[in-house]
Design a protein around this motif. Structure first.
Motif, PDB file in Angstrom:
ATOM      1  N   TYR A 156       0.448  -1.437  -0.048  1.00  0.00           N
ATOM      2  CA  TYR A 156      -0.001  -0.052   0.187  1.00  0.00           C
ATOM      3  C   TYR A 156       0.818   1.144   0.113  1.00  0.00           C
ATOM      4  CZ  TYR A 156      -3.619   3.394   1.308  1.00  0.00           C
ATOM      5  OH  TYR A 156      -4.616   4.417   1.285  1.00  0.00           O
ATOM      6  N   ALA A 157       1.749   1.374   0.886  1.00  0.00           N
ATOM      7  CA  ALA A 157       2.701   2.596   0.712  1.00  0.00           C
ATOM      8  C   ALA A 157       3.594   2.636  -0.335  1.00  0.00           C
ATOM      9  CB  ALA A 157       3.807   2.255   1.965  1.00  0.00           C
ATOM     10  N   TYR A 158       3.905   1.672  -0.977  1.00  0.00           N
ATOM     11  CA  TYR A 158       4.383   1.840  -2.310  1.00  0.00           C
ATOM     12  C   TYR A 158       3.660   2.031  -3.534  1.00  0.00           C
ATOM     13  CZ  TYR A 158       7.504   0.537  -6.344  1.00  0.00           C
ATOM     14  OH  TYR A 158       8.044   0.376  -7.585  1.00  0.00           O
ATOM     15  N   ALA A 159       2.482   1.872  -3.568  1.00  0.00           N
ATOM     16  CA  ALA A 159       1.379   2.141  -4.465  1.00  0.00           C
ATOM     17  C   ALA A 159       1.121   3.823  -4.286  1.00  0.00           C
ATOM     18  CB  ALA A 159      -0.150   1.482  -4.236  1.00  0.00           C
ATOM     19  N   GLU A 170       0.796   2.155 -12.481  1.00  0.00           N
ATOM     20  CA  GLU A 170       1.587   1.380 -11.520  1.00  0.00           C
ATOM     21  C   GLU A 170       1.089   1.471 -10.126  1.00  0.00           C
ATOM     22  OE1 GLU A 170       6.179   1.881 -12.099  1.00  0.00           O
ATOM     23  OE2 GLU A 170       5.325   3.392 -13.013  1.00  0.00           O
ATOM     24  N   ALA A 171       0.647   2.598  -9.556  1.00  0.00           N
ATOM     25  CA  ALA A 171      -0.016   2.459  -8.422  1.00  0.00           C
ATOM     26  C   ALA A 171      -1.401   1.797  -8.253  1.00  0.00           C
ATOM     27  CB  ALA A 171      -0.399   4.086  -8.201  1.00  0.00           C
ATOM     28  N   ALA A 176      -4.267  -2.884  -6.241  1.00  0.00           N
ATOM     29  CA  ALA A 176      -4.578  -4.218  -6.249  1.00  0.00           C
ATOM     30  C   ALA A 176      -3.914  -5.116  -5.417  1.00  0.00           C
ATOM     31  CB  ALA A 176      -4.771  -4.529  -7.631  1.00  0.00           C
ATOM     32  N   LYS A 177      -2.621  -5.228  -5.650  1.00  0.00           N
ATOM     33  CA  LYS A 177      -2.017  -6.196  -5.112  1.00  0.00           C
ATOM     34  C   LYS A 177      -1.838  -6.065  -3.487  1.00  0.00           C
ATOM     35  CE  LYS A 177       1.868  -6.936  -8.374  1.00  0.00           C
ATOM     36  NZ  LYS A 177       3.222  -6.761  -8.571  1.00  0.00           N
ATOM     37  N   ALA A 178      -2.125  -4.989  -2.865  1.00  0.00           N
ATOM     38  CA  ALA A 178      -2.091  -4.558  -1.472  1.00  0.00           C
ATOM     39  C   ALA A 178      -3.346  -5.205  -0.995  1.00  0.00           C
ATOM     40  CB  ALA A 178      -2.159  -3.179  -1.043  1.00  0.00           C
ATOM     41  N   LEU A 179      -4.654  -4.917  -1.806  1.00  0.00           N
ATOM     42  CA  LEU A 179      -5.849  -5.569  -1.616  1.00  0.00           C
ATOM     43  C   LEU A 179      -5.814  -6.998  -1.460  1.00  0.00           C
ATOM     44  CD1 LEU A 179      -8.756  -5.213  -1.046  1.00  0.00           C
ATOM     45  CD2 LEU A 179      -9.248  -4.970  -3.331  1.00  0.00           C
ATOM     46  N   ALA A 181      -3.388  -8.903  -0.861  1.00  0.00           N
ATOM     47  CA  ALA A 181      -3.028  -9.358   0.415  1.00  0.00           C
ATOM     48  C   ALA A 181      -3.496  -9.052   1.749  1.00  0.00           C
ATOM     49  CB  ALA A 181      -1.654  -9.110   0.578  1.00  0.00           C
ATOM     50  N   ASP A 182      -4.456  -8.155   1.769  1.00  0.00           N
ATOM     51  CA  ASP A 182      -4.972  -7.617   2.937  1.00  0.00           C
ATOM     52  C   ASP A 182      -6.543  -8.287   3.290  1.00  0.00           C
ATOM     53  OD1 ASP A 182      -5.657  -5.856   4.996  1.00  0.00           O
ATOM     54  OD2 ASP A 182      -6.067  -4.196   3.757  1.00  0.00           O
ATOM     55  N   LYS A 183      -6.445  -9.272   3.895  1.00  0.00           N
ATOM     56  CA  LYS A 183      -7.324 -10.415   4.297  1.00  0.00           C
ATOM     57  C   LYS A 183      -8.155  -9.851   5.377  1.00  0.00           C
ATOM     58  CE  LYS A 183      -6.213 -13.039   1.000  1.00  0.00           C
ATOM     59  NZ  LYS A 183      -6.840 -13.253  -0.341  1.00  0.00           N
ATOM     60  N   ASP A 184      -7.333  -8.714   6.079  1.00  0.00           N
ATOM     61  CA  ASP A 184      -8.166  -8.186   7.475  1.00  0.00           C
ATOM     62  C   ASP A 184      -8.534  -7.059   7.500  1.00  0.00           C
ATOM     63  OD1 ASP A 184      -7.491 -10.928   8.733  1.00  0.00           O
ATOM     64  OD2 ASP A 184      -5.604 -10.233   9.230  1.00  0.00           O
ATOM     65  N   GLY A 185      -8.418  -6.411   6.178  1.00  0.00           N
ATOM     66  CA  GLY A 185      -8.995  -5.010   5.888  1.00  0.00           C
ATOM     67  C   GLY A 185      -8.036  -3.842   6.597  1.00  0.00           C
ATOM     68  N   ALA A 186      -6.805  -4.286   6.550  1.00  0.00           N
ATOM     69  CA  ALA A 186      -5.726  -3.307   7.589  1.00  0.00           C
ATOM     70  C   ALA A 186      -5.640  -1.924   6.631  1.00  0.00           C
ATOM     71  CB  ALA A 186      -4.553  -3.830   7.677  1.00  0.00           C
ATOM     72  N   THR A 187      -5.990  -1.983   5.374  1.00  0.00           N
ATOM     73  CA  THR A 187      -5.824  -0.577   4.545  1.00  0.00           C
ATOM     74  C   THR A 187      -6.984  -0.539   3.783  1.00  0.00           C
ATOM     75  OG1 THR A 187      -5.256  -1.790   2.546  1.00  0.00           O
ATOM     76  CG2 THR A 187      -3.396  -1.664   4.172  1.00  0.00           C
ATOM     77  N   ASP A 188      -7.100   0.555   3.241  1.00  0.00           N
ATOM     78  CA  ASP A 188      -8.231   1.151   2.659  1.00  0.00           C
ATOM     79  C   ASP A 188      -8.058   1.001   1.063  1.00  0.00           C
ATOM     80  OD1 ASP A 188      -6.488   3.267   2.154  1.00  0.00           O
ATOM     81  OD2 ASP A 188      -8.178   4.683   2.510  1.00  0.00           O
ATOM     82  N   ALA A 189      -7.170   0.004   0.626  1.00  0.00           N
ATOM     83  CA  ALA A 189      -6.692  -0.142  -0.616  1.00  0.00           C
ATOM     84  C   ALA A 189      -7.982  -0.276  -1.606  1.00  0.00           C
ATOM     85  CB  ALA A 189      -5.854  -1.620  -0.879  1.00  0.00           C
ATOM     86  N   SER A 190      -9.170  -0.801  -1.144  1.00  0.00           N
ATOM     87  CA  SER A 190     -10.194  -1.091  -1.884  1.00  0.00           C
ATOM     88  C   SER A 190     -10.759   0.269  -2.420  1.00  0.00           C
ATOM     89  CB  SER A 190     -11.310  -1.833  -1.438  1.00  0.00           C
ATOM     90  OG  SER A 190     -11.971  -1.540  -0.291  1.00  0.00           O
ATOM     91  N   ASP A 191     -10.939   1.160  -1.512  1.00  0.00           N
ATOM     92  CA  ASP A 191     -11.384   2.470  -1.679  1.00  0.00           C
ATOM     93  C   ASP A 191     -10.349   3.183  -2.708  1.00  0.00           C
ATOM     94  OD1 ASP A 191     -13.583   2.003   0.076  1.00  0.00           O
ATOM     95  OD2 ASP A 191     -12.584   2.919   1.674  1.00  0.00           O
ATOM     96  N   ARG A 192      -9.129   3.029  -2.284  1.00  0.00           N
ATOM     97  CA  ARG A 192      -8.302   3.766  -3.376  1.00  0.00           C
ATOM     98  C   ARG A 192      -8.362   3.050  -4.755  1.00  0.00           C
ATOM     99  NH1 ARG A 192      -4.267   6.151  -0.592  1.00  0.00           N
ATOM    100  NH2 ARG A 192      -3.769   7.349  -2.549  1.00  0.00           N
TER     101      ARG A 192
END
Length: 235
Positions: A156-159, A170-171, A176-179, A181-192
């Motif tokens: 997520y930080a890289y994106a 690329e972002a 998408a790669k962060a999402l 791997a993120d099974k616990d919803g630790a990031t808001d990658a889906s929103d981004r």
């Protein structure tokens, strides 16, 4: 174990409350940590808990002091990354970068080294060095397909850094790669991702309310009394 039994139990209860509340109510967790600190300031675990509670409430100077005390008591370097992040919080990213180059980093486990890399990249961004932040995050851990607890945050930080640099395609790939791997919803990658794809979420309940308001206004009489009633209903 170094405290009398009754005192140890009192301290433990307060530390348990810190752990329970630190994510949902950090101010209350901080209050419990202060009680534990008054009871047993010479216990390393208490100083560490007080540090995290202060950190969660953005009291970075206080957090840093507590982390330093815990480090002196234990000799452990595991708090090094969060200490560096406190320096960022205090507006001293250059100190955080200096800490990223200290020998203590080599003593960290893999998770700690990744955390230190995240802090260093954040410090680079604080200083306006976006390209350097991107390079800082590029590592074997980022390139690996294996998923670890820190993997979603690293991707997520890289994106996010890529997006800040204007590298949108690329972002999107890395969000998408962060999402993935993120099974616990630790990031808001889906929103981004949705934001990058131009997807807008509609509040169905809010939309229904708006429609009812329009219908009510359409059926309102033009006399003053009815107008007042309509205004009260909308209010």
């Amino acid at each position: 174990m170094s405290l009398p039994k009754t005192l140890a139990e009192d301290v433990a209860r307060n530390l348990v409350m810190v752990a329970r509340l630190i994510d949902e109510d950090p101010d209350q967790a901080y209050a419990y940590s202060r009680i534990a600190l008054r009871l047993a300031s010479r216990v390393a675990a208490v100083r560490e808990a007080a540090g995290f509670a202060a950190y969660a409430t953005q009291k970075y100077s206080e957090a840093l002091a507590e982390f330093r005390a815990a480090k002196r008591m234990t000799g452990s370097v595991e708090l090094w990354p969060v200490m560096a992040d406190c320096e960022r919080g205090l507006g001293r990213p250059e100190r955080a970068l200096a800490m990223a180059g200290e020998p203590e980093v080599q003593k960290l486990d893999k998770a700690g080294q990744v955390e230190m890399r995240l802090v260093a990249a954040g410090a680079r961004r604080d200083m306006g060095q976006i390209d350097a932040a991107i390079v800082t995050l590029q590592s074997s851990e980022l390139a690996s397909s294996a998923v670890h607890p820190w993997t979603p945050r690293l991707r997520y930080a890289y994106a996010d850094a890529l997006l800040a640099a204007g590298r949108e395609d690329e972002a999107r790939e890395w969000f998408a790669k962060a999402l993935e791997a993120d099974k616990d919803g630790a990031t808001d990658a889906s929103d981004r991702l949705a934001e990058l794809d131009g997807v807008e979420f509609v509040d169905a309940l809010g939309e229904s309310d708006d429609e009812e308001t329009v219908e009510a206004e359409a059926g309102t009489d033009t006399d003053a009394d009815d107008a007042d009633e309509d205004g009260s209903a909308k209010a």
